[in-house]
Design an enzyme around this catalytic site. Sequence first.
Site, PDB file in Angstrom:
ATOM      1  N   HIS A 288      37.337  83.406  24.877  1.00 51.54           N
ATOM      2  CA  HIS A 288      37.877  83.669  26.204  1.00 51.54           C
ATOM      3  C   HIS A 288      36.720  83.826  27.194  1.00 51.54           C
ATOM      4  O   HIS A 288      35.582  84.089  26.793  1.00 51.54           O
ATOM      5  CB  HIS A 288      38.736  84.932  26.195  1.00 51.54           C
ATOM      6  CG  HIS A 288      40.076  84.723  25.578  1.00 51.54           C
ATOM      7  ND1 HIS A 288      40.723  85.689  24.844  1.00 51.54           N
ATOM      8  CD2 HIS A 288      40.910  83.648  25.591  1.00 51.54           C
ATOM      9  CE1 HIS A 288      41.884  85.226  24.444  1.00 51.54           C
ATOM     10  NE2 HIS A 288      42.021  83.991  24.875  1.00 51.54           N
TER      11      HIS A 288
ATOM     12  N   THR B 224      37.283  74.442  21.912  1.00 51.44           N
ATOM     13  CA  THR B 224      37.998  74.210  23.158  1.00 51.44           C
ATOM     14  C   THR B 224      36.960  73.790  24.201  1.00 51.44           C
ATOM     15  O   THR B 224      35.761  74.035  24.035  1.00 51.44           O
ATOM     16  CB  THR B 224      38.765  75.468  23.586  1.00 51.44           C
ATOM     17  OG1 THR B 224      37.876  76.585  23.560  1.00 51.44           O
ATOM     18  CG2 THR B 224      39.949  75.730  22.669  1.00 51.44           C
ATOM     19  N   GLY B 225      37.415  73.163  25.278  1.00 50.25           N
ATOM     20  CA  GLY B 225      36.537  72.495  26.228  1.00 50.25           C
ATOM     21  C   GLY B 225      35.364  73.277  26.766  1.00 50.25           C
ATOM     22  O   GLY B 225      34.208  72.884  26.586  1.00 50.25           O
ATOM     23  N   THR B 226      35.622  74.369  27.434  1.00 50.00           N
ATOM     24  CA  THR B 226      34.538  75.115  28.072  1.00 50.00           C
ATOM     25  C   THR B 226      33.636  75.772  27.042  1.00 50.00           C
ATOM     26  O   THR B 226      32.410  75.759  27.182  1.00 50.00           O
ATOM     27  CB  THR B 226      35.115  76.177  29.032  1.00 50.00           C
ATOM     28  OG1 THR B 226      36.079  75.554  29.879  1.00 50.00           O
ATOM     29  CG2 THR B 226      34.033  76.796  29.887  1.00 50.00           C
TER      30      THR B 226
ATOM     31  N   ASP C 228      39.404  88.155  24.171  1.00 50.54           N
ATOM     32  CA  ASP C 228      39.238  89.267  25.109  1.00 50.54           C
ATOM     33  C   ASP C 228      40.577  89.996  25.171  1.00 50.54           C
ATOM     34  O   ASP C 228      41.484  89.583  25.896  1.00 50.54           O
ATOM     35  CB  ASP C 228      38.838  88.749  26.489  1.00 50.54           C
ATOM     36  CG  ASP C 228      38.482  89.870  27.443  1.00 50.54           C
ATOM     37  OD1 ASP C 228      38.754  91.046  27.114  1.00 50.54           O
ATOM     38  OD2 ASP C 228      37.925  89.580  28.513  1.00 50.54           O
TER      39      ASP C 228
ATOM     40  N   HIS D  59      48.055  81.383  28.399  1.00 47.70           N
ATOM     41  CA  HIS D  59      48.352  80.573  27.217  1.00 47.70           C
ATOM     42  C   HIS D  59      48.493  81.443  25.960  1.00 47.70           C
ATOM     43  O   HIS D  59      48.261  80.980  24.845  1.00 47.70           O
ATOM     44  CB  HIS D  59      47.275  79.498  27.041  1.00 47.70           C
ATOM     45  CG  HIS D  59      45.885  80.024  26.944  1.00 47.70           C
ATOM     46  ND1 HIS D  59      45.245  80.635  27.989  1.00 47.70           N
ATOM     47  CD2 HIS D  59      45.010  80.032  25.920  1.00 47.70           C
ATOM     48  CE1 HIS D  59      44.040  80.995  27.608  1.00 47.70           C
ATOM     49  NE2 HIS D  59      43.875  80.653  26.357  1.00 47.70           N
TER      50      HIS D  59
ATOM     51  N   ARG E 159      48.834  82.815  13.944  1.00 43.90           N
ATOM     52  CA  ARG E 159      49.882  82.775  12.921  1.00 43.90           C
ATOM     53  C   ARG E 159      49.617  81.644  11.935  1.00 43.90           C
ATOM     54  O   ARG E 159      49.731  81.815  10.717  1.00 43.90           O
ATOM     55  CB  ARG E 159      51.257  82.596  13.575  1.00 43.90           C
ATOM     56  CG  ARG E 159      52.416  82.633  12.575  1.00 43.90           C
ATOM     57  CD  ARG E 159      53.766  82.466  13.250  1.00 43.90           C
ATOM     58  NE  ARG E 159      53.960  81.138  13.803  1.00 43.90           N
ATOM     59  CZ  ARG E 159      54.283  80.058  13.074  1.00 43.90           C
ATOM     60  NH1 ARG E 159      54.458  80.153  11.779  1.00 43.90           N
ATOM     61  NH2 ARG E 159      54.449  78.892  13.647  1.00 43.90           N
TER      62      ARG E 159
ATOM     63  N   GLY F 103      41.296  75.707  26.601  1.00 44.56           N
ATOM     64  CA  GLY F 103      42.377  76.498  26.014  1.00 44.56           C
ATOM     65  C   GLY F 103      43.674  76.499  26.801  1.00 44.56           C
ATOM     66  O   GLY F 103      44.733  76.165  26.257  1.00 44.56           O
TER      67      GLY F 103
ATOM     68  N   ASP G 278      50.129  80.024  22.803  1.00 39.00           N
ATOM     69  CA  ASP G 278      49.280  79.139  22.000  1.00 39.00           C
ATOM     70  C   ASP G 278      48.326  79.952  21.133  1.00 39.00           C
ATOM     71  O   ASP G 278      48.059  79.601  19.975  1.00 39.00           O
ATOM     72  CB  ASP G 278      48.475  78.194  22.891  1.00 39.00           C
ATOM     73  CG  ASP G 278      49.323  77.176  23.612  1.00 39.00           C
ATOM     74  OD1 ASP G 278      50.489  76.968  23.202  1.00 39.00           O
ATOM     75  OD2 ASP G 278      48.839  76.596  24.601  1.00 39.00           O
TER      76      ASP G 278
ATOM     77  N   LYS H  53      32.553  84.412  26.350  1.00 37.70           N
ATOM     78  CA  LYS H  53      31.788  83.184  26.150  1.00 37.70           C
ATOM     79  C   LYS H  53      30.296  83.457  25.961  1.00 37.70           C
ATOM     80  O   LYS H  53      29.654  82.857  25.095  1.00 37.70           O
ATOM     81  CB  LYS H  53      32.028  82.205  27.295  1.00 37.70           C
ATOM     82  CG  LYS H  53      33.434  81.606  27.237  1.00 37.70           C
ATOM     83  CD  LYS H  53      33.578  80.441  28.155  1.00 37.70           C
ATOM     84  CE  LYS H  53      35.010  79.989  28.312  1.00 37.70           C
ATOM     85  NZ  LYS H  53      35.779  79.771  27.119  1.00 37.70           N
TER      86      LYS H  53
ATOM     87  N   ASP I 240      43.789  75.299  22.531  1.00 31.59           N
ATOM     88  CA  ASP I 240      44.166  76.213  21.440  1.00 31.59           C
ATOM     89  C   ASP I 240      45.224  75.564  20.558  1.00 31.59           C
ATOM     90  O   ASP I 240      45.178  75.671  19.334  1.00 31.59           O
ATOM     91  CB  ASP I 240      44.711  77.535  21.999  1.00 31.59           C
ATOM     92  CG  ASP I 240      43.702  78.297  22.826  1.00 31.59           C
ATOM     93  OD1 ASP I 240      42.495  78.218  22.517  1.00 31.59           O
ATOM     94  OD2 ASP I 240      44.118  78.988  23.774  1.00 31.59           O
TER      95      ASP I 240
END
Length: 121
Positions: free
Chosen positions: A8, A36-38, A81, A88, A97, A56, A91, A12, A61
């Site tokens: 998150h 995830t992208g960032t 966080d 999201h 889960r 995300g 997700d 980061k 995610d």
Amino acid sequence: MKIAIIAHDGKKAEMVQFLQEHKSILNNKSIDLVATGTTGTKAEKAGLKVHKYLSGPYGGDAQIAAGVAQGQIDMVLFFRDPLEKHPHEPDISMLMRLCDVHDVPLATNPATAELLMKGLH
């Protein structure tokens, strides 16, 4: 082994520091990183080779969760966080889960991730 990395926004910098501390393990040719992208962009700047999915909130995610469900991801490092709201969240819950359903190791904080890295070493 394929390891997914996610962090998150508020985590980061902590993820990048963690990745730098474990670069010798994570740069092993038998380990593939996805992110995830960032988070992936920041991992690349830390000197790691990463396959990036969407950010995300835009489905990254969920893409990683799909990889877990299909048996394509062996470990997830997800620095969450818990003090912030995330649009999201469904997700995120699905990913966590599915890690439980498919018995995929999931670290949601640096202390647990450290133990997983020791297991890889």
